[in-house]
Design a protein around this motif. Structure first.
Motif, PDB file in Angstrom:
ATOM      1  N   MET A   6      64.629 -64.474 -22.420  1.00 21.24           N
ATOM      2  CA  MET A   6      63.715 -65.146 -21.813  1.00 21.24           C
ATOM      3  C   MET A   6      62.484 -64.065 -21.685  1.00 21.24           C
ATOM      4  SD  MET A   6      65.087 -67.803 -19.192  1.00 21.24           S
ATOM      5  CE  MET A   6      66.657 -68.857 -19.323  1.00 21.24           C
ATOM      6  N   THR A   8      57.846 -63.090 -22.737  1.00 20.83           N
ATOM      7  CA  THR A   8      56.587 -63.401 -23.365  1.00 20.83           C
ATOM      8  C   THR A   8      55.847 -62.315 -24.145  1.00 20.83           C
ATOM      9  OG1 THR A   8      56.226 -65.416 -21.463  1.00 20.83           O
ATOM     10  CG2 THR A   8      54.538 -64.693 -22.905  1.00 20.83           C
ATOM     11  N   VAL A  30      63.780 -68.120 -25.143  1.00 18.38           N
ATOM     12  CA  VAL A  30      63.014 -68.998 -24.403  1.00 18.38           C
ATOM     13  C   VAL A  30      61.560 -68.059 -24.132  1.00 18.38           C
ATOM     14  CG1 VAL A  30      62.561 -70.397 -22.450  1.00 18.38           C
ATOM     15  CG2 VAL A  30      65.055 -70.011 -23.217  1.00 18.38           C
ATOM     16  N   THR A  31      60.419 -68.937 -24.323  1.00 17.14           N
ATOM     17  CA  THR A  31      59.334 -68.169 -24.176  1.00 17.14           C
ATOM     18  C   THR A  31      58.316 -69.447 -23.881  1.00 17.14           C
ATOM     19  OG1 THR A  31      57.534 -66.714 -25.198  1.00 17.14           O
ATOM     20  CG2 THR A  31      58.645 -68.444 -26.475  1.00 17.14           C
ATOM     21  N   GLN A  61      60.508 -73.458 -26.193  1.00 20.16           N
ATOM     22  CA  GLN A  61      59.362 -73.251 -25.612  1.00 20.16           C
ATOM     23  C   GLN A  61      58.848 -74.455 -24.515  1.00 20.16           C
ATOM     24  OE1 GLN A  61      57.246 -72.625 -29.551  1.00 20.16           O
ATOM     25  NE2 GLN A  61      55.936 -71.482 -28.120  1.00 20.16           N
ATOM     26  N   LEU A  65      60.088 -75.449 -16.773  1.00 21.60           N
ATOM     27  CA  LEU A  65      61.120 -74.994 -16.666  1.00 21.60           C
ATOM     28  C   LEU A  65      62.352 -75.982 -15.915  1.00 21.60           C
ATOM     29  CD1 LEU A  65      60.727 -71.313 -16.073  1.00 21.60           C
ATOM     30  CD2 LEU A  65      61.329 -72.383 -18.164  1.00 21.60           C
ATOM     31  N   VAL A  84      66.073 -61.608 -18.698  1.00 19.19           N
ATOM     32  CA  VAL A  84      64.743 -62.147 -18.466  1.00 19.19           C
ATOM     33  C   VAL A  84      63.752 -60.877 -18.582  1.00 19.19           C
ATOM     34  CG1 VAL A  84      63.273 -63.345 -16.804  1.00 19.19           C
ATOM     35  CG2 VAL A  84      65.688 -64.088 -17.101  1.00 19.19           C
ATOM     36  N   PHE A  87      58.652 -62.756 -17.434  1.00 16.08           N
ATOM     37  CA  PHE A  87      58.617 -64.306 -17.720  1.00 16.08           C
ATOM     38  C   PHE A  87      58.349 -64.957 -16.359  1.00 16.08           C
ATOM     39  CE2 PHE A  87      60.721 -68.484 -19.198  1.00 16.08           C
ATOM     40  CZ  PHE A  87      60.196 -68.702 -20.011  1.00 16.08           C
ATOM     41  N   LEU A  90      62.169 -68.411 -12.300  1.00 12.41           N
ATOM     42  CA  LEU A  90      62.994 -69.503 -12.784  1.00 12.41           C
ATOM     43  C   LEU A  90      63.601 -70.235 -11.520  1.00 12.41           C
ATOM     44  CD1 LEU A  90      65.426 -67.453 -15.363  1.00 12.41           C
ATOM     45  CD2 LEU A  90      63.367 -68.443 -15.743  1.00 12.41           C
ATOM     46  N   THR A 102      72.421 -64.240 -14.506  1.00 13.57           N
ATOM     47  CA  THR A 102      70.897 -63.866 -15.297  1.00 13.57           C
ATOM     48  C   THR A 102      70.342 -62.730 -14.308  1.00 13.57           C
ATOM     49  OG1 THR A 102      70.865 -66.160 -15.588  1.00 13.57           O
ATOM     50  CG2 THR A 102      68.612 -65.193 -15.427  1.00 13.57           C
TER      51      THR A 102
END
Length: 317
Positions: A6, A8, A30-31, A61, A65, A84, A87, A90, A102
């Motif tokens: 995850m 960006t 995931v972005t 996308q 979330l 991650v 980002f 979460l 994570t």
């Protein structure tokens, strides 16, 4: 081992590239959703999306979330680890899915410089070193148990952009090291409270426009650190008064410190020859090396001065 990634921005691309090149099994990326940008307001993809599509990776996308459809789709990938990098925060429903955990890559040596802008603040505060940290995500921002950290030196004239690139390389290697250690169960997470310094914690909050305005009455070291700590983005700025009393707004992108005693008013601009524009601070001068006037491209100081023949800069405010 099944990995979900995850992120960006560009900072998130290099670690994913290293993971892919190492032959690890990335089952999903995931972005953020595409957003309109520029004058034409055309939809623009994140750098991470562009890379993921180039590599043929499964892409998600989500707008939110906490959306149950997204959570169900993520769970269906049966991830062992989620990585991650740069980002959003979460929810537990997301970070609790991977069996082995994570983890996040943060661009500072935690617990120092928790927050949104650790690279900028490390340079603004004149630090000699920074680094990268991987830690397990929990309920609070940047407070989870630490897995690994790596120190990186900050040069005397390094900009935030240059430190960003150093940390991106170091962080990519640290992400790979962290994944392998989680797979092998060879790392013992360390609570951050065990690493709290005797001195106070330095935060890294979001940077706003007024944070970026230069106060020329400060010492040259403080002003120089602010300029390089905000370069190339969002950039330190000032207003420049010309000899005909008009005012222009300008971003200062590079500078050099000149320590020298004087009795001049702070902000006074001294033009020396065709290439030098020095601004008075309380203990010397800041020599502007690169500048961007509003509506113009970045340019060397000499290029700017060549454009002012009848009028010329006299003061920065």
């Amino acid at each position: 081992i099944r990995i979900v990634y995850m992120g960006t921005p560009d900072f998130a691309v290099e670690p994913l590239k290293v993971i892919v090149e190492a032959g690890l099994n990335v089952v999903g990326v995931v972005t953020v959703p595409d957003k309109p940008a520029g004058r034409g307001q055309k939809l623009q993809s994140s750098p991470l999306k562009t890379f993921a599509l180039e590599k043929g990776l499964k892409l998600m996308q989500p707008e939110k979330l906490k959306n149950q459809d997204f959570i169900n789709e993520l769970a269906s990938l049966r991830p062992d680890i989620a990585v991650v990098v740069a980002f959003r925060m979460l929810p537990e429903a997301v970070w609790s899915i991977p069996k082995l955990g994570t983890f996040n890559l943060h661009a500072s040596l935690l617990p120092q410089y928790r927050g949104a802008a650790p690279i900028n603040w490390a340079v603004i505060n004149g630090e000699k070193t920074s680094g990268v940290t991987t830690f397990l995500i929990d309920h609070e921002i940047d407070t989870g148990k630490i897995l690994f950290g790596e120190e990186v030196e900050i040069g005397e004239n390094d900009t935030a952009g240059e430190l960003h690139d150093k940390l991106m390389v170091a962080g990519s290697n640290l992400v790979l090291k962290t994944i392998k250690a989680l797979i092998d169960h060879s790392v013992k997470p360390t609570p951050q409270q065990n690493l709290l310094p005797k001195e106070h914690l330095k935060p890294a909050p979001k940077i706003f426009r007024e944070t970026c305005r230069i106060n020329w009455s400060k010492k040259t070291q403080e002003v120089h650190n602010l300029i390089r700590g905000l370069s190339p983005y969002p950039a330190a700025w000032t207003e420049i008064v010309l000899s005909d009393s008009t005012t222009i707004q300008a971003k200062i992108l590079r500078s050099i410190r000149i320590e020298k005693s004087h009795n001049l008013e702070a902000g006074t601009i001294q033009i020396e020859g065709k290439n030098a524009m020095n601004v008075v601070c309380c203990d010397g001068f800041i020599s502007i090396q690169e500048i961007q006037v509003a509506g113009k491209r970045p340019m060397k100081t000499g290029e700017l001065l060549n454009g002012y023949r009848e009028t010329y800069p006299i003061k920065a405010i």
